[in-house]
Enzyme design. Structure first.
Site, PDB file in Angstrom:
ATOM      1  N   GLN A 437     -45.168  -8.616 -11.821  1.00 11.23           N
ATOM      2  CA  GLN A 437     -44.534  -8.475 -10.640  1.00 11.23           C
ATOM      3  C   GLN A 437     -43.435  -9.739 -10.299  1.00 11.23           C
ATOM      4  OE1 GLN A 437     -47.014  -8.962  -6.437  1.00 11.23           O
ATOM      5  NE2 GLN A 437     -46.910  -6.610  -7.008  1.00 11.23           N
ATOM      6  N   ALA A 439     -41.656 -13.035 -12.560  1.00 18.68           N
ATOM      7  CA  ALA A 439     -41.720 -13.969 -13.949  1.00 18.68           C
ATOM      8  C   ALA A 439     -42.686 -15.057 -13.801  1.00 18.68           C
ATOM      9  CB  ALA A 439     -40.210 -14.543 -14.276  1.00 18.68           C
ATOM     10  N   HIS A 484     -42.264 -17.736  -6.810  1.00 11.97           N
ATOM     11  CA  HIS A 484     -41.499 -16.480  -7.170  1.00 11.97           C
ATOM     12  C   HIS A 484     -40.050 -16.650  -7.385  1.00 11.97           C
ATOM     13  CE1 HIS A 484     -44.869 -15.843  -4.287  1.00 11.97           C
ATOM     14  NE2 HIS A 484     -44.793 -14.627  -4.533  1.00 11.97           N
TER      15      HIS A 484
END
Length: 694
Positions: A437, A439, A484
């Site tokens: 979803q 890296a 994220h």
């Protein structure tokens, strides 16, 4: 307990005797065979033989490093195994590249064995992936391209997957991921756990809260039994029932087999150094047990003695023959890291007349949709890619509705399974496209990517390349914060045996996605989140006219996005970039008004890397800047800068420079701190001026 048919007992005895005799021969010739580490099945022979005798050519087996008796029961000869023991050129599994009893087998008349690694328990995820693939083939009515189809009664039986494990490996977290998926999806897989009570020098009492049989009870839908694995008849009959049930009912089983370890952990870790249970272990030797079962079935002691003599002659003869076999040559090192891809040229229509401009994320979506329409072997899975959401970036939107929940589905939060299951899926002839979803979440999957996916082709000597695509949304975008926003390409590029794309625009992404699908090797596609919708100022160039369905873009072909002529009277520079860096470079060039002084190369793929285009440009311009979003220290970009400096030193008018993020541990959440952390058009502009004025 019943008396088995004499033909079964005879075959089993010969196999068990062969494995035992081989172990004894290795010990007697320790100095000759201990150059390369090995382990044997001594003490485990009965359960391994009982299983191996009942598998069919359409089945898939994932043995572990102590399973030489199992390999013999598949029909391999002592000579075959000894070639691997001695790392010989004609080793049928790896050509001398990996250890004894690390098989890779694709023979038409034997169970299929994808590449097996040494990492304890890691085979459980690829094995479960193979079972998941079998299930998918049955749902879609597709034949396994790696199995010869025939009308014989045996080949009409439904295939199963077998994963063999030592009990100590069951404490690995990746075993839990495999058991969870097998139980959840009710896959046709048998986990055979051989429990000899030892890790290496640590025993079960100090390392395991429960054995595998007890552990399996926590996975609802995974039925488990425990048996005496040193008793051939009990093992054969128990496995016969289990295998028959899996073939018919298509659900998972675990068989916990209690066995003694009657030899060293490996040739390099001797049992006499630490074992305090050797006498007790010898009392459970499976060899006297099967002799008693032979006698009970009507064989005489002379029959048994004759068989033992024949086995000993064969084993000794095969050993002498193996010792004389040819060793690999130096040039053999450089084969089968990849298998050839059919996509070597850019083909098809990149900018069809009348086609709409499409954002980058949709170029990828449409590429996958076209592939799924054309190829039933293509399927997509990962976290949240299913019908309810279609991916957190809508990168799989509508695909589940169009192709069904069997072809596009969610997985649990299991990055290791997502990545490693592709080994098994590929081995049964499928082409999985999977997604991590963010890296930042790839770390739990790196073990499988490195240990299983990347090495399969090379260590199987070309027999089992892993044909898969791993999509990884990457990079900083919109205050994603420390978990994220990460860039991880330097880690990925240090894994040999995979191909890596990092496109800067939608047309390239679609062309590379198509090329990756038709490439029989594993591919990682890094997709910058900030380019998906061109919402970041200055990234409008990521939005493209959607290429036609037939468009493919080969790996290893960089794009000279902004080309200049050689200048004699002004300073010039080559900027080498990829992903978001391409847009920073192009924007900086425009802001400076130096489009005739700056050549911009978009790498497109990080491996294979188009070194020829890079070096040709730098030799022309005399200066070079490599742009990355990663912190620059110890990075792919810094290594590339060093390579350029090495290759182009005589042509350079300044040191090759690199610009990347600040060398801090994480990208902060606060937008001011994030902006300070990562490169930008302005920062690249300043670096260009510094380089031009050097």
């Amino acid at each position: 307990m019943s008396i088995l048919d004499k033909s079964i007992l005879r075959k089993a005895f010969l196999n068990i005797c062969t494995a035992k005799t081989m172990a004894e021969l290795y010990e007697a010739n320790f100095k000759q065979v201990s150059k390369y580490v090995h382990a044997t099945s001594r003490g485990h022979e009965a359960i391994q033989t009982a299983l191996g005798m009942q598998l069919l050519p359409q089945d898939y087996a994932f043995p572990y490093y102590r399973d030489d008796a199992m390999l013999l029961s598949f029909g391999l000869k002592p000579y075959d195994l000894m070639l691997q023991l001695l790392a010989k050129k004609e080793d049928p599994f790896s050509g001398g590249r990996t250890y004894y009893s690390h098989p890779s087998l694709k023979d038409a008349d034997k169970p299929k064995i994808p590449h097996q690694s040494s990492a304890t328990g890691m085979q459980a995820i690829p094995a479960t992936g193979a079972a998941m693939g079998m299930q998918y083939l049955e749902q879609q009515g597709i034949a396994n391209s790696n199995v010869i189809q025939s009308t014989s009664q045996e080949t009409q039986k439904k295939p199963i997957t077998v994963c063999s494990l030592g009990d100590a490996s069951v404490t690995e977290g990746e075993i839990a991921e495999a058991f969870q998926m097998a139980a959840l999806k009710q896959m046709p897989i048998l986990y055979l756990v051989q429990d000899n009570g030892w890790d290496i020098s640590a025993n079960a009492a100090e390392t395991r809260a429960q054995n595998a049989y007890e552990y399996a009870k926590g996975f609802h839908g995974l039925e488990a039994i425990t048996i005496d694995g040193a008793n051939f008849t009990e093992s054969y009959e128990a496995l016969e029932t289990v295998i028959k049930t899996i073939r018919k009912e298509r659900r998972p089983f675990l068989v916990h087999a209690r066995v003694p370890l009657l030899n060293h952990h490996t040739s390099g870790v001797r049992m006499e150094w630490y074992r305090d249970d050797l006498e007790e272990a010898k009392s459970r030797d499976p060899y006297p047990v099967i002799i008693q079962q032979m006698l009970a079935a009507g064989f005489t002691k002379d029959d048994i003695k004759t068989m033992e003599g024949t086995v000993k002659e064969t084993v000794q003869s095969d050993f002498q023959k193996a010792l004389l076999a040819e060793d690999p040559k130096r040039e053999d090192l450089f084969t089968n890291d990849f298998v050839p891809t059919p996509i070597t040229e850019e083909k098809g229509e990149r900018t069809p007349k009348g086609a709409d401009k499409v954002v980058m994320v949709d170029c990828a979506l449409f590429a996958v949709e076209e592939l799924m329409k054309k190829h039933k072997a293509c399927l997509l899975y990962g976290q949240d890619v299913g019908g309810r959401l279609g991916g957190v970036f809508r990168e799989a939107a509508t695909l589940a509705q169009k192709f069904g929940d069997d072809r596009v589905f969610n997985t649990p939060i299991q990055e290791a399974f997502i990545v490693g299951s592709t080994v098994g899926m590929s081995a049964v002839g499928l082409k999985p496209i999977v997604e991590v979803q963010f890296a930042d979440y790839i770390w739990p999957g790196l073990n499988q990517l490195f240990t299983e996916v990347s090495r399969s082709c090379y260590l199987s000597n070309g027999k089992w390349p892993v044909s898969m695509i791993l999509r990884v949304p990457i990079g900083a975008y919109g205050s994603g914060g420390p978990y994220h926003s990460s860039s991880v390409e330097s880690v990925i590029t240090n894994i040999r045996g995979i191909k890596i794309a990092y496109p800067s625009n939608g047309a390239d992404l679609k062309g590379l996605m198509k090329a990756a699908y038709y490439d029989p090797n594993p591919v990682v596609i890094l997709e910058h989140k900030g380019l998906y919708w061109s919402k970041v100022p200055g990234t409008q160039g990521a939005t493209s006219v959607e290429p036609a369905e037939d468009y493919v873009l080969p790996f290893g072909k960089a794009w000279v996005l902004q080309e200049i002529w050689k200048q004699e009277n002004m300073e010039t520079v080559t900027i080498v970039a990829y992903g978001m860096g391409v847009h920073w470079a192009m924007n900086a060039s425009e802001v400076l008004g130096m489009q005739d002084q700056i050549e911009v190369i978009d790498l497109r793929t990080l491996f294979p890397l188009d070194e020829e285009t890079i070096m040709k440009s730098v030799k022309k311009t005399g200066k070079c800047l490599v742009v990355t979003e990663e912190p620059s220290n110890n990075s792919f970009a810094r290594a590339l800068s060093g390579k350029i400096q090495e290759e182009c030193f005589k042509f350079l008018d300044a040191p090759v420079m690199t610009i990347g993020s600040e060398n801090m541990p994480a990208i902060p959440l606060n937008s001011t701190l994030e902006e300070t952390m990562i490169p930008s058009t302005e920062k690249v502009k300043i670096k260009i001026n510094e380089l031009l004025n050097y």
